[in-house]
Design a protein around this motif. Structure first.
Motif, PDB file in Angstrom:
ATOM      1  N   LEU A  93       0.829  -1.206   0.000  1.00 36.45           N
ATOM      2  CA  LEU A  93       0.000   0.000   0.000  1.00 36.45           C
ATOM      3  C   LEU A  93       0.863   1.254   0.000  1.00 36.45           C
ATOM      4  O   LEU A  93       0.598   2.211  -0.745  1.00 36.45           O
ATOM      5  N   SER A 223      -6.014   1.652   5.014  1.00 37.35           N
ATOM      6  CA  SER A 223      -6.601   1.110   3.788  1.00 37.35           C
ATOM      7  C   SER A 223      -7.947   1.752   3.487  1.00 37.35           C
ATOM      8  O   SER A 223      -8.248   2.081   2.331  1.00 37.35           O
ATOM      9  N   TYR A 227      -8.444   3.882   0.185  1.00 35.80           N
ATOM     10  CA  TYR A 227      -9.389   3.345  -0.800  1.00 35.80           C
ATOM     11  C   TYR A 227     -10.498   4.358  -1.101  1.00 35.80           C
ATOM     12  O   TYR A 227     -10.970   4.448  -2.238  1.00 35.80           O
ATOM     13  N   ILE A 302      -2.793  -5.323  -1.836  1.00 35.03           N
ATOM     14  CA  ILE A 302      -2.850  -5.675  -0.419  1.00 35.03           C
ATOM     15  C   ILE A 302      -2.840  -7.195  -0.249  1.00 35.03           C
ATOM     16  O   ILE A 302      -2.094  -7.740   0.579  1.00 35.03           O
TER      17      ILE A 302
END
Length: 353
Positions: A93, A223, A227, A302
């Motif tokens: 990431l 995340s 995202y 990921i």
């Protein structure tokens, strides 16, 4: 080569979902294999019975195994496996974020110096005798985020420049690497020096549920944040001026990337040491398979990062009989040729100034 037309970018919606299901299955399979590796032989079925009982905090399955088997599975091997997945996912990431920010396929936290600063902070705490769960992570995070702000401040004092960013990162990384070496050489305790040197090349051997839980929370929060900004990341790849024209707050996006990257990298370095090339290799594999759109790339990378770390950790534990090789050595052996290939394949790069 155009990223947007490479590999299997034209994967349909359902094909992509199928690919993700395959990766999840592979992750579960490799996790089981990783738990099986060790001096004491285990039954795969027993492993999952123990795991399920522990997850639900009740004896769903009758205990037909010895207490020491449960301790080995749950307290020793499972934290290592979960930490490997978290580390691989986190580094992947961060690699995506750094490459998007700099618009350079060769950028990762190790080039920009965040990991070197975090490493120095963690080693400083270790050598000075810091104690407690948070002391090493806090030491790593403090110097890691200080390093990142030094790099970005110096590279954007007049106008932001990715070339200046990378060069500044290399300089600061060299400074902290030298300082880390000085700290290790000047350490008085021999055992302390050996443990630090092993830690500097990366290892999952010290993983426990406390460090796993903290790192897991950091990964999940990061995340979700990243995202939710996948469209902004796509737009910023076209250039800062175009992104601002399209309504992206570039300065705010850079700040979020710096904070998230520093957080994840610092916690990883504090808990497992320096594990290189993951954030460089995995995003490129992802672009070749699912394309450059971050909505898919983030999810794929990921999962793939976790798989990659599990594979390399299995190799590190089995390549030499009766001895564990630091996992950073294995990732470097795999990643260095890939890095040289990227340099040679100069057309596979983002724009940037």
């Amino acid at each position: 080569m155009n990223d947007n037309k490479s590999g299997l970018i034209f994967l349909g919606k359902y094909r992509f979902k199928f690919l993700i299901l395959v990766l999840i299955f592979l992750l579960i399979f490799l996790s089981t294999v990783s738990v099986l590796i060790g001096s004491i032989s285990l039954n795969p079925l027993t492993i999952w019975k123990i795991v399920i009982n522990k997850i639900f905090s009740t004896d769903i399955f009758e205990k037909d195994w010895k207490k020491n088997i449960e301790i080995i599975v749950w307290n020793l091997r499972m934290p290592r496996v979960i930490m490997g997945i978290i580390v691989g996912a986190s580094l992947s990431l961060v690699g995506i974020l750094m490459q998007a920010l700099t618009k350079n396929t060769l950028a990762d936290p190790y080039i920009l110096g965040i990991s070197s600063g975090a490493s120095t902070g963690a080693i400083l705490v270790i050598i000075l005798g810091g104690a407690g769960l948070f002391s090493v992570p806090i030491g790593a995070f403090s110097l890691g985020i200080l390093t990142s702000f030094l790099v970005f401040y110096n590279s954007s004092r007049e106008s932001f420049s990715t070339s200046k960013l990378v060069l500044t990162g290399i300089a600061i990384s060299s400074f902290f690497s030298g300082l880390t070496t000085f700290l290790v050489v000047s350490a008085s305790k021999e055992n302390e020096v050996k443990s630090v040197l092993f830690w500097m090349t990366g290892s999952l051997s010290g993983s426990n549920w406390s460090t796993v839980s903290i790192s897991f929370v950091a990964l999940i929060i990061s995340s979700v944040i990243i995202y939710s900004m996948h469209k902004e990341l796509d737009i910023i790849m076209t250039g800062d001026e175009i992104a601002e024209t399209l309504g992206v707050n570039v300065a705010r996006l850079r700040l979020i990337i710096v904070i998230v990257s520093s957080l994840l990298t610092s916690f990883i370095v504090a808990n497992t040491g320096i594990i290189g090339f993951v954030g460089l290799v995995i995003p490129h594999i992802g672009r070749g398979i699912v394309g450059a759109k971050h909505k898919r790339l983030i999810i794929f990378s990921i999962l793939m990062g976790g798989i990659f770390l599990l594979i390399t950790d299995c190799i590190a534990r089995t390549v030499l009989k009766g001895q564990e090789v630091p996992i950073g050595v294995i990732t470097a052996i795999i990643g260095a040729p890939f890095f040289m290939w990227l340099i040679k394949k100069s057309s596979y790069s983002f724009g940037g100034n």
